[in-house]
Each structure stands twice: as C-alpha cells, then as structure tokens.
Design a protein around this motif. Sequence first.
Motif, PDB file in Angstrom:
ATOM      1  N   VAL A 132       0.839  -1.199   0.000  1.00 38.33           N
ATOM      2  CA  VAL A 132       0.000   0.000   0.000  1.00 38.33           C
ATOM      3  C   VAL A 132       0.874   1.250   0.000  1.00 38.33           C
ATOM      4  N   ALA A 133       1.930   1.244   0.832  1.00 39.61           N
ATOM      5  CA  ALA A 133       2.844   2.390   0.874  1.00 39.61           C
ATOM      6  C   ALA A 133       3.513   2.597  -0.481  1.00 39.61           C
ATOM      7  N   TYR A 134       3.845   1.504  -1.149  1.00 34.33           N
ATOM      8  CA  TYR A 134       4.459   1.597  -2.476  1.00 34.33           C
ATOM      9  C   TYR A 134       3.495   2.202  -3.487  1.00 34.33           C
ATOM     10  N   MET A 135       2.236   1.765  -3.456  1.00 30.47           N
ATOM     11  CA  MET A 135       1.252   2.299  -4.401  1.00 30.47           C
ATOM     12  C   MET A 135       0.934   3.760  -4.103  1.00 30.47           C
ATOM     13  N   VAL A 136       0.858   4.117  -2.818  1.00 28.62           N
ATOM     14  CA  VAL A 136       0.578   5.507  -2.452  1.00 28.62           C
ATOM     15  C   VAL A 136       1.706   6.423  -2.911  1.00 28.62           C
ATOM     16  N   SER A 137       2.934   5.904  -2.933  1.00 29.37           N
ATOM     17  CA  SER A 137       4.087   6.708  -3.343  1.00 29.37           C
ATOM     18  C   SER A 137       4.122   6.920  -4.854  1.00 29.37           C
ATOM     19  N   GLY A 138       3.177   6.325  -5.568  1.00 29.07           N
ATOM     20  CA  GLY A 138       3.153   6.473  -7.011  1.00 29.07           C
ATOM     21  C   GLY A 138       4.086   5.531  -7.730  1.00 29.07           C
ATOM     22  N   ALA A 144       8.535   5.216  -1.046  1.00 29.61           N
ATOM     23  CA  ALA A 144       7.678   4.358  -0.223  1.00 29.61           C
ATOM     24  C   ALA A 144       8.324   4.152   1.142  1.00 29.61           C
TER      25      ALA A 144
END
Length: 368
Positions: A138-144, A150
Amino acid sequence: MLILGSLLPAEWFDGSASWLLMVVTLVCMLFVIKGADWLVEGAAGIAKKFGMPEVIIGATIVSLGTTTPEAAVSVLAAWNGNSGLALGNGVGSIIADTGLIFGIGCLMTRLPADRFVLSRQGWVQFGSGALLTVVCFVAYMVSGGEIDGARLGRGIGLLFVALLVVYLMVSVKWSKAHPHGEPRLVGHEAADVKATGFREGEEAGERERGVLALLLMGFAGLVMVVLSGDGLVGSVSELAVRFGVPEVVVASTLVAFGTSLPELIVGITAIRKGHAELLVGNIIGADILNVLFVIGVSACATPLVIGDAGAKLPWIFLQLHLPMMMLMLLLMRGYIFATKKTGRFERWMGVPMVVLYVVFVGLQYALS
C-alpha cells in the motif's frame, strides 16, 4: 569487513589476525552452545514452576530475548540512515526462522503441535506477516510506484508496537486458560525423545532449582547466546572475506543467517534436551516479534524505506523477500492444518522448508 549489522564493534574483527579470529570462532562456538543449554533449562524450569506450557514460554519470554539483538541492530541501522537494512533484517529473519530453523527442527524429530497455541498464536504469526506485506505494498502504491518514496512512517511503527503490547497481554491470558499444554503422545514420541539424547535427570534437576536461580540461569544463557553468537558471525564473516569468498555470498548467507543464530542454537538445544515445544513456540513468537517488535520499534525511531534506493536491486524486497516470507507462512499454516489428527509436525515437512530457504539464498546470489 562486511557486517551489515552487529552489536559488537566491527574494528574488533577487521583489525585482528586470522589465527586470532579462528580462536575467537572456536571460543564463541563453545559459549553459544553452553549459553543455549542454560537458556533452555531456565525457560523449561520456569514453565514448570508456574504451570505454563513450554510452547507459550517459547513464544513470549524466549522469543523476546532472542529477537532483542535484531531489534537493537535494526534501530541502530535506522538511526544511522540505513533504514532499508532495518526492514530487511526483520523480514529476512522471519524467512530464516520459518524456513531454515523450523525446517531443521522437523528433520531432527517429530515436533509437537499444540492445537490450542497454534490456533491462536499461529494465526497471529500469519496475520503479522500478512499485515506487514499489505502495509508495504500500500505504501508503495501511495508513493506512485517510486521505491525510494515508499516508507513505513512512525504511525505504522506505533501501530505495530501497540499490537505487540496487546499480543503479550493476550498471550498471558491464553496461558492461564491452557496451563499444562497438550498431553504428550507416546510411542513415536518416546523414540524421538530418546533419539535426541534427553535424560530424565535433567528434568529433576530443573525442579530442584528455585525461581530466582532459574531466572538468572536463563538470563545468563541469553546473554551468552546473543554476544557469543554475534562474535561467531563476525569472526566467520571476516575470515570468509579474507579467504576470497565473494562479499555478496557472505551477505546473503552468513550475515543473514547470523541474525537468526540465537533461535537456531536454542531450538536445536531444546530438541536435544527433550523440550521441543520451546522450538515451536520460539519460531512462532520470533516471527511475530520480528514484525511488531523489530520493525515496529525501528519505524518509531525513523521512517523505514521500503527497499534500498541506493542498492543495485531496489526492488528485491518487494519482488523476493515479502513473497518468500508469505509463501513460507502459508506453507506453515498448511502444516498446522495437517496436524489435526496426528498432533505432530512430521519429519518430511522440514524438507520443503529447507529447500525454500536454499532457493531464497540462491536467488539472492543469482540476482545480485
């Protein structure tokens, strides 16, 4: 010298003569074995004194002790700006604990499967790994999709630490509801215990010691295992580099294996002395604490980078480490389901675990 994280100063090893490092290796081996003896005897004695199952003692007290060095190393690494090491250390230790140590334990003997504990702490073990995996992706996806953006922030760290406190409190409650553990099996188990070299006199000796003596014995054994294990890994790693072993091999084998050395030595000693429940409990507890304790406290100290943006393979954590961790935890859940009838982890169950660990180490070397 290549020591990614150590409690002992690196200068103690890279400035020493090779013959001295060999002596240190032998001395540390003796101390780590004796320390494990004391730790297992103390923990087993305390469990009997207070009427607690050994598997719960292993999942709480022993696991807290054996994962404390990893937490200390991870927090120091995070403070020094190497937060990728802090996160990788926790996940790598889960892989080593579940794949290598549990696998070796199965190969040595038919390990006891306490249904009460495995249906409670066992699910916490799987849930902790799954929670970490979800949070990281999730952190990776939120970071774009930017790996260097991330991070696991302090909020996640506080959440993990809060869950750790809840886990320890609930474990105490569960231990009161399950004071004597599962009844021991006869037949095959008797042969297994005999094969491990268990002596009835050892159990009698544990009952003769007082609680304070058992606590001191366990604490002294823990200190010996932690410090001598750290020295053993440091000296062997330095010798390997001097003898021409590639540093990447040392990093992906000796150093990674070294973070789980206390659990390995304690587990083998527990089997040898007839307390295999301690190994099972220690593995389950160590997996839980590597997420909630090691990674949680490290994230509280400083936000943890998911992967290492400065490394050659910044994606290896998401592409290899987390999937391998979840594969091993899923396999262990399958094993737990299979023990409903027998009440034991069979010897063959150790083969896939050890093979997966070897594949994991090999893939790290090949990709690097």
